[in-house]
Design an enzyme around this catalytic site. Structure first.
Site, PDB file in Angstrom:
ATOM      1  N   PHE A  98      -0.370   2.460   0.997  1.00 15.58           N
ATOM      2  CA  PHE A  98       0.975   2.875   1.365  1.00 15.58           C
ATOM      3  C   PHE A  98       1.447   3.816   0.256  1.00 15.58           C
ATOM      4  CE2 PHE A  98       5.594   2.523   1.552  1.00 15.58           C
ATOM      5  CZ  PHE A  98       5.800   2.749   2.900  1.00 15.58           C
ATOM      6  N   ASP A 152      -1.508  -5.701  -3.283  1.00 12.39           N
ATOM      7  CA  ASP A 152      -0.268  -5.477  -2.540  1.00 12.39           C
ATOM      8  C   ASP A 152      -0.387  -6.247  -1.225  1.00 12.39           C
ATOM      9  OD1 ASP A 152       1.671  -4.493  -0.760  1.00 12.39           O
ATOM     10  OD2 ASP A 152       1.715  -2.534  -1.721  1.00 12.39           O
ATOM     11  N   TYR A 163      10.482  -8.473   3.876  1.00 10.46           N
ATOM     12  CA  TYR A 163      11.260  -8.074   5.062  1.00 10.46           C
ATOM     13  C   TYR A 163      10.393  -7.818   6.284  1.00 10.46           C
ATOM     14  CZ  TYR A 163      10.425  -3.400   2.944  1.00 10.46           C
ATOM     15  OH  TYR A 163       9.871  -2.297   2.349  1.00 10.46           O
ATOM     16  N   LYS A 164       9.098  -7.969   6.138  1.00  5.86           N
ATOM     17  CA  LYS A 164       8.215  -7.782   7.298  1.00  5.86           C
ATOM     18  C   LYS A 164       7.989  -9.152   7.951  1.00  5.86           C
ATOM     19  CE  LYS A 164       6.038  -3.879   4.907  1.00  5.86           C
ATOM     20  NZ  LYS A 164       6.527  -2.747   5.692  1.00  5.86           N
ATOM     21  N   ARG A 199       2.026   2.110  16.056  1.00  2.00           N
ATOM     22  CA  ARG A 199       1.767   0.763  15.526  1.00  2.00           C
ATOM     23  C   ARG A 199       2.520  -0.268  16.353  1.00  2.00           C
ATOM     24  NH1 ARG A 199       2.784   0.140   9.247  1.00  2.00           N
ATOM     25  NH2 ARG A 199       4.932   0.343  10.013  1.00  2.00           N
TER      26      ARG A 199
END
Lengths: 399, 399
Positions: free
Chosen positions: A131, A200, A225-226, A371
């Site tokens: 990312f 990560d 937050y995912k 996605r």
């Protein structure tokens, strides 16, 4: 063009899978819009129903009535306390996880701490598909510490790590393809070469049963937050293995990481354990929203969660094969994947916009990837079928 | 021991001052416990009444219904938008203020950016009485960039800054004594010597009419949970002067500070303006609580606010003189102070605990300072009298 039989069979299969879903009852704990099929839980998890009310209590009672006294009544220790709630989700024993700042900031802390802990080496080895923010931050760390950054695909990291490598930074699950990387083998190869490892976990925590202690990982960061549903931009977490509890030496050593912050000492003395990864005053409203959101995990068996996540993906692939044969997926079909299915689409962002208009919420990543996040706590098989059916409609109408 | 006449006169004076208070109506906008006299608004501001409800709307509507779409519908731009709301409170024209991270983290960003912008100099000049975290962070910056830190009292900074100084870091208001420092003269002296300046506004924003543009300050950071009432640990802000909008080069350059974050480019390109001080994904729940809290400032004249802040302090001193003559204050009596009165007390922390038990909430700072924050938006003169009366009782009962 499509066999109507396939559509009917898939609908029957979805109904059967939903009926047999051991996590079906979990969905009721979330505040979901019935008009929408939500496939972005890998980017922003949906809100558990009780979060809004809990936040109101925090604001009206803890902030409004206890005021400054709340810092001593739980607020100041909340980053470590909430960290302990995340620990079992990442395979960490006690005292090793703390909630603090953003993933970007935490990548900076852990990378600098790693290069400081491994002197005489001049390279940061970076997951080439990372990312972007991890790469940007690694570049800044390299610039400040005199290291160089070498980018290597995760599959090649074990072979690439060498005596120059101070630290390896890799994503457990690739954010575009959803590919799951082998934490154990990469970590072991790095250690054999004398390098440290930062993982990560942004796209694996709350999806894959992560095993940080078992894999002997040094440091990890992850976002909440995912799949953890902590709320938009909720604070990230840092894992530091027990063996680093007295020596983790990070560059954002603010007062919240001090051994005795309220003594207001002019010189810094780091706390012991995960708390030494803290920097400034913790952001309590977000942190306590996350704390509330984590309640939904209390009775979740991660093996069951993982099984459903893979089954949702398997069913997604069967829907693609039945309704959109020939569609190329970026996500591997085998079990080496997280909880998302990414599909190459020539229409790209326009296709996703059209899906949104039809109530199917996934997202788009350049250059041409749609996605679809699969959140086993609330995603239904029937919604997977709806996503693929809608994608087929959008493609047909685009012709 | 005390003249009962003095107590009666002070009570009459308090009543007259409260009756004439041009900000008296503001108090009704805050959710305050009527049983408590709150003197810690300089540490944690009290909640404006509407914040809880606004947060509920954010959670239920923006997060719960709009889900991932909210990022494009205002969330992503919120750090700059809320920054623009803070700008008039610090004397900043548009495009120069952004809300991001904590004060500690923002001190790190601005100090590194400053030393990068001023090469060939090897010293960071630090306010010797700084809040500790600024010193800890300055030490880390020095360690990473090869600079040394020299600590000088703010009163001596103008004379101490020299050709070695890359940057001066100073607090606008001293957190212990409440002393207000002269931003204009320190900044001008630093610039004459070729140094840059970072001001820490934590204890002045929302109290003093700060004039960053007018004083030609380079960079500033400030906190939003004190006089701005943003909530516990609400995110801090960064000011970068317009002349740095294209060159501010900060070390926590995460994806949120990228010129085109969703392009997911492998290399970093900084945004133009204050946005380049952003790092990771912004913490939206806290940020939007702050946004709501800032509503109370919409109709506040900062000159009136300042006048009342000084008048509350003046009255505090008169109460001390009348009821506790001989008490030594750490806060100067002249106008060179912020909105707090700090009192030396031999009982120290025990005295403050006893005050808390009696509903007077100030705080304690080592070694022997009781701090009483004066928040002109909601502090009443009658409460000031109550604080000093209660302090007198506590001292009497401790004998």
């Amino acid at each position: 063009m499509t066999d109507p039989l396939a559509a009917r069979e898939l609908a029957e299969e979805a109904a059967a899978l939903d009926a047999a879903d051991p996590l079906a009852a979990k969905r009721a704990e979330f505040d979901l819009d019935p008009a929408v099929a939500y496939f972005d839980g890998n980017s922003l998890g949906a809100p558990p129903k009780h979060v809004a009310e809990r936040l109101t209590t925090v604001v009206r009672e803890q902030w409004g009535r206890r005021l400054i006294r709340s810092w001593a009544e739980g607020w100041w220790a909340a980053p470590e306390r909430v960290g302990e709630r995340i620990a079992p989700l990442v395979g960490a024993g006690p005292g090793q996880v703390v909630v603090a700042d953003s993933t970007s900031v935490d990548v900076f802390k852990t990378l600098v701490a790693a290069v400081r802990a491994n002197p005489g080496r001049d390279e940061i080895l970076l997951d080439a598909g990372t990312f972007p923010t991890d790469g940007y931050v690694a570049g800044q760390v390299a610039r400040l510490t005199g290291h160089t950054v070498r980018r290597v695909p995760v599959a090649g990291l074990a072979a690439a790590v060498d005596e120059r490598t101070a630290v390896v930074l890799a994503n457990h699950v690739d954010y575009v393809s959803g590919r799951l990387h082998d934490m154990a083998s990469v970590t072991a190869a790095a250690h054999r070469a004398g390098a440290l490892v930062v993982w990560d976990l942004c796209h694996s925590v709350g999806a894959i049963p992560v095993r940080l202690d078992e894999c002997e990982v040094d440091f990890a960061v992850g976002c909440t937050y995912k799949f953890l549903n902590g709320g938009p931009g909720s604070p990230a977490f840092v894992y530091l293995a027990r063996r680093w509890r007295d020596t983790f030496d990070q560059p954002l050593a603010g007062w919240a990481g001090h051994a005795d912050p309220f003594a207001m000492e002019p010189d810094y003395r780091a706390a012991t354990g995960a708390g030494r990864a803290r920097s400034g005053t913790p952001d309590l409203l977000s942190l306590l929203a996350l704390d509330a959101a984590l309640d939904v995990w209390d009775d979740v068996d991660l093996a069951v969660l993982r099984e459903k996540g893979l089954a949702l993906g398997d069913f997604f692939f069967r829907c693609l094969d039945g309704l959109l044969p020939g569609t190329e997926a970026a996500t591997p079909r085998g079990p080496a994947r997280g909880h998302q299915v990414s599909v190459h689409d020539p229409g790209g962002e326009r296709t996703m916009t059209a899906l949104h208009e039809r109530g199917v919420l996934g997202d788009f990543r350049p250059p041409d990837v749609l996605r679809f996040g699969l959140a086993p706590l609330y995603t239904r098989y029937a919604e997977v079928l709806r996503a693929v059916t809608t994608l087929r409609e959008v493609r047909a109408s685009a012709r």
